[in-house]
Enzyme design. Sequence first.
Site, short mmCIF file in Angstrom:
data_model
loop_
_atom_site.label_atom_id
_atom_site.label_comp_id
_atom_site.label_asym_id
_atom_site.label_seq_id
_atom_site.Cartn_x
_atom_site.Cartn_y
_atom_site.Cartn_z
N PHE A 58 -0.85 -13.73 -3.62
CA PHE A 58 -0.10 -13.51 -4.85
C PHE A 58 -0.84 -12.58 -5.80
O PHE A 58 -0.26 -11.64 -6.37
CB PHE A 58 0.16 -14.86 -5.53
CG PHE A 58 0.73 -14.76 -6.91
CD1 PHE A 58 2.10 -14.66 -7.12
CD2 PHE A 58 -0.11 -14.77 -8.03
CE1 PHE A 58 2.63 -14.57 -8.40
CE2 PHE A 58 0.42 -14.68 -9.31
CZ PHE A 58 1.78 -14.58 -9.49
N ASP A 59 -2.14 -12.81 -5.99
CA ASP A 59 -2.93 -11.99 -6.92
C ASP A 59 -2.92 -10.53 -6.52
O ASP A 59 -2.70 -9.62 -7.35
CB ASP A 59 -4.38 -12.49 -6.96
CG ASP A 59 -4.50 -13.90 -7.49
OD1 ASP A 59 -3.93 -14.82 -6.86
OD2 ASP A 59 -5.18 -14.08 -8.51
N THR A 60 -3.17 -10.29 -5.24
CA THR A 60 -3.22 -8.91 -4.75
C THR A 60 -1.87 -8.22 -4.92
O THR A 60 -1.80 -7.07 -5.39
CB THR A 60 -3.62 -8.89 -3.27
OG1 THR A 60 -4.91 -9.49 -3.11
CG2 THR A 60 -3.66 -7.47 -2.73
#
Length: 421
Positions: free
Chosen positions: A204-206
């Site tokens: 999700f972060d990437t």
Amino acid sequence: MRHESSAWRQPETQTADTTIRPTTTVDLVVPVYNEEASLAASIETLLAVEPARGTEVTIIIADNASTDETPIIAATLAATHPQVEYVRLEQKGRGRALNQVWQASSADVVAYTDVDLATDIRVLDPMVEIVRSGLADVAIASRLQPGVAVERGIRREIISRCYNRLLKLSLGVGFSDAQCGFKALSARAAKELLPQVEDSEWFFDTELLARAEWAGYRIHEFGTDWTDDPDSSVDVVSTAWKDIKGIVRLRTGGRTRVSHAVPAPNTGAQILHFIDVGIISTVLYAVLFLLGIQFVSEPAANILALLLSTIANTALNRGHTFGVRSPHRRLTSQVKGLAAFGLCLAFTSAGLAVGDGFTGPWATVGTLAVLTAANLAATVVRFVLMRTWVFARGAHHSAHRATTPAAAGTANPNEKDIDHV
């Protein structure tokens, strides 16, 4: 896309802020799954940190379908402290929790921290301030900036650095640390980007950061101290494999839609960068031509040298001159760049016709000089074509947008795909 970074340090003294300004609301999400052993202590630590003047922080515990005593502990903390809220999700996934809670938020800034508090929590204030001020749209903590103290094993350090290098190579991104568990972004950026983020777990972060960069949002990195959690439950091998699949998905079809017009790049900077690339590609052309005539005829060597130098020129101009970082439609850019091949070929073919009249031991040098001059003339036309056609929609940098994006999920006839050239 511009990236800024700073190695954050706690200031020696704090000057009283006499400026009256509206209160900035912050929703700080703490995603958890079966964290009964550490949850209470972590929340108490967060509550003990005094927020900056003019900032109201609400701590939201986002429970990812815990099966231990985490829900009871979280509910008790929410009932005891007015600054704490508890949200229960019946499905696992840190990304899912962040996406749902952030989209439901009405705060000015949304942020999150991992429950282990491995990142220095004091960095929250400067992160919120830089987003609030409009100097950045997204603020992230980075363990990979120079001058920070990071305590973790060699294995995880190598994996982390290799992963972030892979992101730069495969997705063309500029941020240094995608997975550090401390981030903040403006409500405006969150409302536009979150509906497009598909991953519900660790990738999700990437994906969020990649889409933010491709959309032209400004990302500021804060180098910060970080201490590894030896009890982390993250399965490194499984997570790495999912990350690779996520990279492939983004690389092959994860285009970012935006509801605002991407601002045009600075023309002066473009010209200077284009000159840099032009010098490199001209030297490359000359070297390739000199090598080529040792094996093939001059016309064939000219075509091969021009073709290869044109491909290199387009690739370098795409990122260096026109600031296109998204990996999408690189082939389309190359096809358009090669369309200018015919024009350059006409210039250099005319140079060859002139060079045919040269005789003597300096004939080759004279022919090369004429061809080089013709190639330089063709670059002027190439710049115009690149600016107005090849990279007309994809060229962008990090200038701040004044346009307010449409609400998430609302159809917008002006909505655009980023970097579809």
